[in-house]
Write an enzyme that holds these catalytic residues in place. Structure first.
Site, PDB file in Angstrom:
ATOM      1  N   LYS A 118     -35.721  12.659  -6.020  1.00  0.00           N
ATOM      2  CA  LYS A 118     -35.298  14.025  -6.334  1.00  0.00           C
ATOM      3  C   LYS A 118     -36.367  15.043  -5.945  1.00  0.00           C
ATOM      4  CE  LYS A 118     -32.660  12.621 -10.428  1.00  0.00           C
ATOM      5  NZ  LYS A 118     -31.231  12.720 -10.236  1.00  0.00           N
ATOM      6  N   HIS A 237     -24.439  13.296 -19.427  1.00  0.00           N
ATOM      7  CA  HIS A 237     -24.749  13.626 -18.034  1.00  0.00           C
ATOM      8  C   HIS A 237     -23.992  12.743 -17.055  1.00  0.00           C
ATOM      9  CE1 HIS A 237     -27.682  16.414 -19.458  1.00  0.00           C
ATOM     10  NE2 HIS A 237     -28.417  15.476 -20.016  1.00  0.00           N
ATOM     11  N   ARG A 315     -23.674   8.908   0.102  1.00  0.00           N
ATOM     12  CA  ARG A 315     -22.630   7.883   0.092  1.00  0.00           C
ATOM     13  C   ARG A 315     -21.303   8.543  -0.235  1.00  0.00           C
ATOM     14  NH1 ARG A 315     -22.024   8.345  -5.362  1.00  0.00           N
ATOM     15  NH2 ARG A 315     -23.949   8.464  -6.550  1.00  0.00           N
TER      16      ARG A 315
HETATM   17  P1  ADP Z   1     -28.339  11.928 -11.884  1.00  0.00           P
HETATM   18  O1  ADP Z   1     -28.940  11.652 -10.561  1.00  0.00           O
HETATM   19  O2  ADP Z   1     -28.879  11.054 -12.971  1.00  0.00           O
HETATM   20  O3  ADP Z   1     -26.843  12.003 -11.866  1.00  0.00           O
HETATM   21  P2  ADP Z   1     -28.529  14.816 -11.713  1.00  0.00           P
HETATM   22  O4  ADP Z   1     -29.769  15.459 -11.287  1.00  0.00           O
HETATM   23  O5  ADP Z   1     -27.418  14.716 -10.747  1.00  0.00           O
HETATM   24  O6  ADP Z   1     -28.878  13.368 -12.301  1.00  0.00           O
HETATM   25  O7  ADP Z   1     -27.990  15.513 -13.021  1.00  0.00           O
HETATM   26  C1  ADP Z   1     -26.907  14.986 -13.763  1.00  0.00           C
HETATM   27  C2  ADP Z   1     -26.316  16.040 -14.684  1.00  0.00           C
HETATM   28  O8  ADP Z   1     -27.313  16.563 -15.560  1.00  0.00           O
HETATM   29  C3  ADP Z   1     -25.773  17.250 -13.979  1.00  0.00           C
HETATM   30  O9  ADP Z   1     -24.473  17.068 -13.540  1.00  0.00           O
HETATM   31  C4  ADP Z   1     -25.871  18.306 -15.069  1.00  0.00           C
HETATM   32  O10 ADP Z   1     -24.814  18.178 -15.980  1.00  0.00           O
HETATM   33  C5  ADP Z   1     -27.127  17.951 -15.794  1.00  0.00           C
HETATM   34  N1  ADP Z   1     -28.262  18.716 -15.260  1.00  0.00           N
HETATM   35  C6  ADP Z   1     -29.056  18.366 -14.234  1.00  0.00           C
HETATM   36  N2  ADP Z   1     -29.999  19.313 -14.008  1.00  0.00           N
HETATM   37  C7  ADP Z   1     -29.791  20.265 -14.926  1.00  0.00           C
HETATM   38  C8  ADP Z   1     -30.463  21.512 -15.238  1.00  0.00           C
HETATM   39  N3  ADP Z   1     -31.510  21.936 -14.561  1.00  0.00           N
HETATM   40  N4  ADP Z   1     -29.977  22.238 -16.251  1.00  0.00           N
HETATM   41  C9  ADP Z   1     -28.911  21.808 -16.978  1.00  0.00           C
HETATM   42  N5  ADP Z   1     -28.280  20.672 -16.750  1.00  0.00           N
HETATM   43  C10 ADP Z   1     -28.695  19.895 -15.733  1.00  0.00           C
END
Ligand code: ADP
Length: 686
Positions: A118, A237, A315
């Site tokens: 990330k 999440h 993907r």
């Molecule tokens: P993963 O790779 O574990 O799926 P992500 O970075 O895609 O993690 O984040 C998953 C979820 O977490 C997002 O869809 C959102 O709901 C929440 N999220 C991620 N970053 C933020 C943020 N900066 N503020 C609020 N919610 C967040």
């Protein structure tokens, strides 16, 4: 144009079946791989050939990439489709495929690597001019520095494991004082789950939306985006419902986000299907402004909306069918074409959207118990009918992607998703109504699922009005959890009707077991006992001379009428009509109706007390049947639990035991007699 002759699908479950379906349509042969637990799985039968690759745990099978590559070579496959999860974002695997002369149906290993972490992907996106969530994603991981950065960003912040995924390795922190402890715990989880404790820090957006853009690139350097998907409805999440288009999305913002996503793809020389995830603030889905209507109508409300890059998934996504539903395209076909070296089938200007699509993830889990994953056997697995009413290439209204059949087990080895239900409608309202209806027709018995929970989400005010954000589920908790939509009277009536029908069919099958029971003569009474939501409920069914039924439940006397057909149970209770489906598994009766589903446990009055009823010193037959024998005679002293008589009913013998110590006063029948339910068999003196 070149196309593969045979591909190996390095996955299982619904996605393996999904990929196989497109390959079949394109006349490409398929090879499945399977673990011990999946020897009879649906995905194995969906493919032309199958290779066993090891034990049930993923590390012994679906993650053993050397073995999978060997299987591809042995079967003469040209390419490997990784699906999602497992090896799909494993750059080593992508590289090894290339070295083995196999095409990896996905992006180049370098793009997977660039987007894999990330923090690094953020640095890259920053350079490409893609907007980022305010935060820190540097490589210096000094705790004091991280604390200073968090303080600078301002609370609340979110600490994320750089190598994280699937909602794991994230900690929201509200105050500066809490930061150090949260950091330590996040790092511990990160090292345990991902073998890497590097973190990044982001401003924690309040009530944000998760909107992602589907992109595609080809080997000639062409890029398009296939619009957005809104995946804001999440638990822990993780996505629960996904839809396209995103409610409230304006054309201007769609274009900006599409361009940012394409820029992200271009920056890593992306090839194939990918998803760029954004977090979006201040985009009103329609819930807070005018009443429902076309989403474009809310353009004004969306002024000031911000979107920020979160991450790119290199993907095909679980939720790709909603994009297929609104574009009429087959993304797996596009993946295969691109991997075979063909150019993208369409240019940006040729892409069209039509209507609205929603996907629900049907999972084996218990929403009322913190979404605890459930395992078990799909004893009943009935799906809504998939429909396609329009011209052959028109949108499918109800689509189901699954990798299971009735009788299959949901094992603890793999994820808990049982099926994906995708609906399409002309408008969001129609898609929503269709989703609710399709969910009501999805009947699963044998393990806990989230089907009813999904219905409650779809019916909630927030979802119905598209007042979407990642906090929707906690906000609507009051109408989502521990809901009972059918209620005790209907559950009891359905269980009673099912019992009577079962008895009737047994009698028809064997006329000699005819109980000559209460159904043929009237009037009569029959007692039942149930357990419903943990409480014992007594019910009595009375049949009048004219055949009409009345259900007594507590103080209520409910006129009841029912008819059972192959289509289900038509029940009329107290003037209200219900169309129900009932399934019995042992003593538990599962009831499904248009408004909800429930289950009720019938307490076998014979088995439980071990006896027939004992009321004021009398022993009565708990069901219609034949007296086989008496073990006692008048005047005998008996002790509690002693066998008094044997009755035959439902083709089984039931022993009637003394409910208490006492003396037999009088025997009222002789062996061979047919008795009605409730008939007094003998009397006892205490
Ligand atoms: P993963 O790779 O574990 O799926 P992500 O970075 O895609 O993690 O984040 C998953 C979820 O977490 C997002 O869809 C959102 O709901 C929440 N999220 C991620 N970053 C933020 C943020 N900066 N503020 C609020 N919610 C967040």
């Amino acid at each position: 144009m070149f196309m593969f002759k045979k591909i190996l699908i390095a996955n299982r479950g619904e996605i393996a079946s999904r990929v196989a379906a497109t390959a079949r349509r394109m006349a490409i042969k398929t090879v499945a791989v399977y673990s011990d637990a999946d020897a009879d799985a649906k995905h194995v039968t969906a493919c032309d050939e199958a290779v066993h690759i090891g034990g049930s745990a993923p590390k012994d099978s679906y993650l053993r990439w050397q073995r999978i590559i060997a299987a591809a070579q042995a079967t003469g496959a040209d390419a490997i489709h990784p699906g999602y999860g497992f090896l799909s974002e494993n750059e080593e695997f992508a590289q090894a495929c290339a070295e083995a002369g196999l095409v990896f149906i996905g992006p180049p290993a370098s793009a997977i690597k660039a987007m894999g972490l990330k923090a690094e992907s953020k640095r890259l996106m920053e350079k490409a001019g893609v907007p980022l969530v305010p935060g820190y994603h540097g490589s210096d991981q000094n705790p004091a520095l991280l604390q200073r950065e968090a303080d600078r960003i301002g609370y609340p912040v979110l600490i994320k494991a750089s190598a994280g995924g699937g909602g794991k390795g994230m900690r929201a922190v509200d105050t500066s004082e809490d930061f150090a402890a949260a950091l330590a715990s996040c790092q511990r989880e990160a090292i345990n789950s991902f073998g890497d404790d590097a973190v990044l820090i982001e401003k924690y957006a309040q009530r944000p939306r998760h909107i992602e853009i589907q992109i595609f690139g080809d080997t000639q350097g062409n890029y398009v985006h296939l619009f957005e998907r809104d995946c804001s409805v999440q638990r822990r999440h993780q996505k629960v419902l996904e839809e396209a288009p995103a409610p409230g999305m304006t054309e201007a913002m769609r274009q900006q986000m599409g361009e940012a996503a394409v820029a992200a793809a271009r920056a890593v020389h992306y090839v194939g299907a990918g998803t760029v995830e954004f977090i979006v603030e201040n985009l009103d889905g329609g819930g807070k402004s005018a009443p429902s209507g076309g989403s474009e109508a809310h353009a004004v409300a969306s002024v000031g909306a911000n979107f920020y890059f979160m991450e790119m998934n290199t993907r095909l996504q679980v939720e790709h069918p909603v994009t297929e539903a609104i574009t009429g395209l087959d993304l797996v076909e596009w993946q295969l074409r691109v991997a075979a070296g063909q150019p993208l089938p369409l240019k940006q200007a040729q892409l069209r959207r039509q209507g609205h699509a929603i996907e629900a993830r049907i999972c084996a889990e218990s929403p009322d118990n913190q979404f605890l994953p459930a395992t078990g056997t799909l004893q009943v697995y009935r799906q809504p009918v998939c429909t396609r009413f329009e011209r052959a290439d028109g949108p499918v209204h109800v689509r189901i992607d699954d990798g299971v059949r009735e009788g299959d087990a949901i094992s603890p080895y793999y994820d808990s998703m049982v099926a994906k239900l995708i609906v399409h409608g002309d408008s969001r309202e129609q898609a929503l109504a269709r989703m609710d209806q399709a969910l009501s027709e999805f009947h699963i018995v044998g393990l806990q699922t989230n089907v009813q929970f999904l219905r409650h989400v779809v019916q909630s005010q927030s979802f119905a009005k598209a007042d979407l954000d990642t906090a929707l589920i906690p906000r609507e908790a009051g109408v989502l959890f521990h809901q009972e939509k059918l209620g005790l009277p209907v559950a009891v009536a359905a269980a009673v009707a099912l019992t009577l029908e079962e008895e009737k069919s047994r009698e028809t099958a064997d006329p000699f077991s005819r109980t000559d029971g209460w159904r043929l003569h009237g009037p009569s009474q029959r007692r039942f006992e149930f357990e419903f939501h943990g409480e014992t409920q007594a019910a009595q069914l009375a049949r009048a001379h004219d055949g009409t039924l009345q259900l007594a439940l507590g103080d209520a006397r409910l006129p009841m009428h029912y008819s059972a057909t192959a289509k289900g149970l038509q029940l009329e209770l107290d003037g209200q009509r219900w169309r129900l489906q009932t399934y019995r598994r042992g003593e538990v009766v599962h009831v499904f109706g248009a408004t909800g589903a429930t289950q009720i446990t019938e307490i076998d009055l014979l088995a439980h007390a071990g006896v027939a009823q004992h009321e004021a010193g009398r022993l009565t037959a708990p069901m219609p049947g034949k007296v086989v024998s008496f073990q006692v005679k008048a005047g005998d002293t008996v002790s509690r639990g002693q066998a008094l008589a044997v009755m035959e009913a439902m083709k089984m013998e039931h022993t009637i035991a003394a409910p208490a110590d006492g003396v037999v006063a009088e025997i009222l029948y002789a062996p061979g007699d047919q008795v009605l339910e409730g008939a007094e068999l003998l009397t006892m003196a205490a």
